[in-house]
Scaffold this motif. Sequence first.
Motif, short mmCIF file in Angstrom:
data_model
loop_
_atom_site.label_atom_id
_atom_site.label_comp_id
_atom_site.label_asym_id
_atom_site.label_seq_id
_atom_site.Cartn_x
_atom_site.Cartn_y
_atom_site.Cartn_z
N ALA A 1 0.76 -1.12 0.12
CA ALA A 1 -0.03 0.05 0.12
C ALA A 1 0.80 1.28 0.02
O ALA A 1 0.41 2.42 -0.07
N GLY A 2 2.25 1.23 0.00
CA GLY A 2 3.06 2.27 0.01
C GLY A 2 3.28 2.73 1.56
O GLY A 2 4.07 4.12 1.57
N VAL B 1 8.32 1.72 6.12
CA VAL B 1 9.03 2.36 7.37
C VAL B 1 10.44 2.42 7.33
O VAL B 1 10.88 1.92 6.34
N ILE B 2 11.04 2.97 8.08
CA ILE B 2 12.51 2.99 8.37
C ILE B 2 13.23 1.70 8.89
O ILE B 2 12.93 1.22 9.95
N ALA B 3 14.06 1.28 8.03
CA ALA B 3 14.53 -0.20 8.73
C ALA B 3 15.71 0.25 9.54
O ALA B 3 16.91 0.97 9.00
N SER B 4 15.53 0.22 10.62
CA SER B 4 16.63 0.41 11.70
C SER B 4 16.27 -0.74 13.00
O SER B 4 15.19 -0.68 13.39
N SER B 5 17.37 -1.43 13.30
CA SER B 5 17.29 -2.16 14.37
C SER B 5 17.42 -1.40 15.81
O SER B 5 17.09 -2.05 16.91
N ALA B 6 17.92 -0.19 15.71
CA ALA B 6 18.28 0.48 16.92
C ALA B 6 16.98 1.40 17.42
O ALA B 6 16.76 1.86 18.61
N MET B 7 15.90 1.35 16.49
CA MET B 7 14.89 2.37 16.82
C MET B 7 13.57 1.50 16.67
O MET B 7 13.64 0.49 15.60
N LEU C 1 9.36 3.36 12.63
CA LEU C 1 9.00 4.77 12.31
C LEU C 1 8.72 5.00 10.81
O LEU C 1 9.22 4.08 10.05
N LEU C 2 7.83 5.56 10.52
CA LEU C 2 7.36 5.63 8.98
C LEU C 2 8.50 6.54 8.05
O LEU C 2 9.12 7.36 8.68
N SER C 3 8.65 6.22 6.95
CA SER C 3 9.36 7.07 6.07
C SER C 3 8.66 8.06 5.57
O SER C 3 7.58 8.31 5.81
N PRO C 4 9.55 9.04 5.01
CA PRO C 4 8.74 10.25 4.46
C PRO C 4 7.56 9.85 3.57
O PRO C 4 6.46 10.38 3.64
N ARG C 5 7.66 8.85 2.48
CA ARG C 5 6.82 8.50 1.76
C ARG C 5 5.74 7.58 2.54
O ARG C 5 4.40 7.80 2.24
N GLY C 6 5.87 6.76 3.47
CA GLY C 6 5.18 6.36 4.30
C GLY C 6 4.06 7.05 4.87
O GLY C 6 2.94 6.79 4.99
#
Length: 445
Positions: free
Chosen positions: A38-39, A42-48, A51-56
């Motif tokens: 669906a677009g 998310v931001i791929a990060s194991s430390a956090m 979180l959604l990416s700007p496009r997300g």
Amino acid sequence: MKTLAGADLGPLPYESTQSLLIRLGYLNAMSPADFRAAGIGVIASSAMPTLLSPRGRSRLRQLTGWQPDPREEWLFRQLAQARVLAPTFRLCAKCFTHGYHSYMFQISMVETCPIHNEQLQCSCPCCGAGLGPCHLTKTLFAKPYHCASCRRPLGLSPPTPSAYFELRSQQALIVRGFAPHWAWVKRIVAKRHVLPELFQADFGRALRGSQAGIQASVFCAIEPSLCMRAKVALTVLSWQFPVHHGEPLSKMQKQNRLTRVYRGTLRLLQRWILSRCQHSSLADCVGQHWTGARNLGNGNLDCRRFCREECAYMLLRYAVEHDYRDRSIHADVRKATPCSEFALVERSLQHCPMLPLRAIFLAMYAECYLRLQDRTMFSPSLEGIRTDAELILCTGRLGEAQWGFTAFACVPGMPIAPFRHTHATVDAKLFNAVRSLRAHSDQRS
């Protein structure tokens, strides 16, 4: 255009992105793959946490009209390297019954929900299965709001729209409950830029959340909210004595005073350890010649061979007596001498006052004791041992008085002489004194 079911169930104050996605997944039967399709990326990060990416974020706003709380991303990015974000998803069962989860729950020193005063949990209350990380995982999205193992609700019951609206009617309570947490975090982050000692990395292992919270609060002179108080018992040793105005001590006098206090601390700990631990050879542990450090060969400590108290004693002696040449520890406590490289980092204690010295040595021992928890081997030469620069230590001058304290997690039965009174925690009185010290120091600078 709002095209997803549940678009009218918008974000609540301090609600996490993970909570919003779980709600959408529950009402629309969406899996992590469906979110990507669906677009809603998310931001791929194991430390956090999630979180959604700007496009997300843009796509989520198009499909639902929702806007995630911008404070969440700022908070996680500021604390990502501070080792205080919980690695697993943590929830309040009563909040989850309403379909709510706050990003504040992912701060490890937050141990209770300020809305319901419930202990946060990171496993299924029915079968005990772990919830896994706070990411788009099958564990949390196989059947949202339910345990992936036993399929039972993680809250008191599965959430319904009416339960959501019931919580939404109490938004003022949510804001009031989390406001102290947000104020605390903002001040900690602001201070962290000028106080690099905050949240010291424990050589690759995360600091205990309660310890990190107290450490940050003390250094910043900020009293945390009740939900952030350390759940472990603390020993707080404080001192106050007149400022010395005589001739400054010579280097030899400082070394002699340091040595005298150090030997006295070793004898105090030695008597206590010998009264608690069983030794195979009585002759080996009687008298001043017992060191408890005779087996630190090659810089490694086998924690299975000795009691934890004795291992901590070995590490303390290694920290104080060993220099860069890895000299052997003195066999006789009466001749034990801190190595020439050992010195206090705290500037206000450079003249080596005896009472703070004793408190620092005791705190170093307690830190060694804590770091040995669940350890079978320990390498002091590689992993290092805490010094006064890394302790919870605050000291300075107030008028004509030298004042300060050090705090550490309680070690059962550990002697603290000559200190007679200890505090159960770093209380408001001590925080007020720290604030005065900070203000006085700022005026002088």
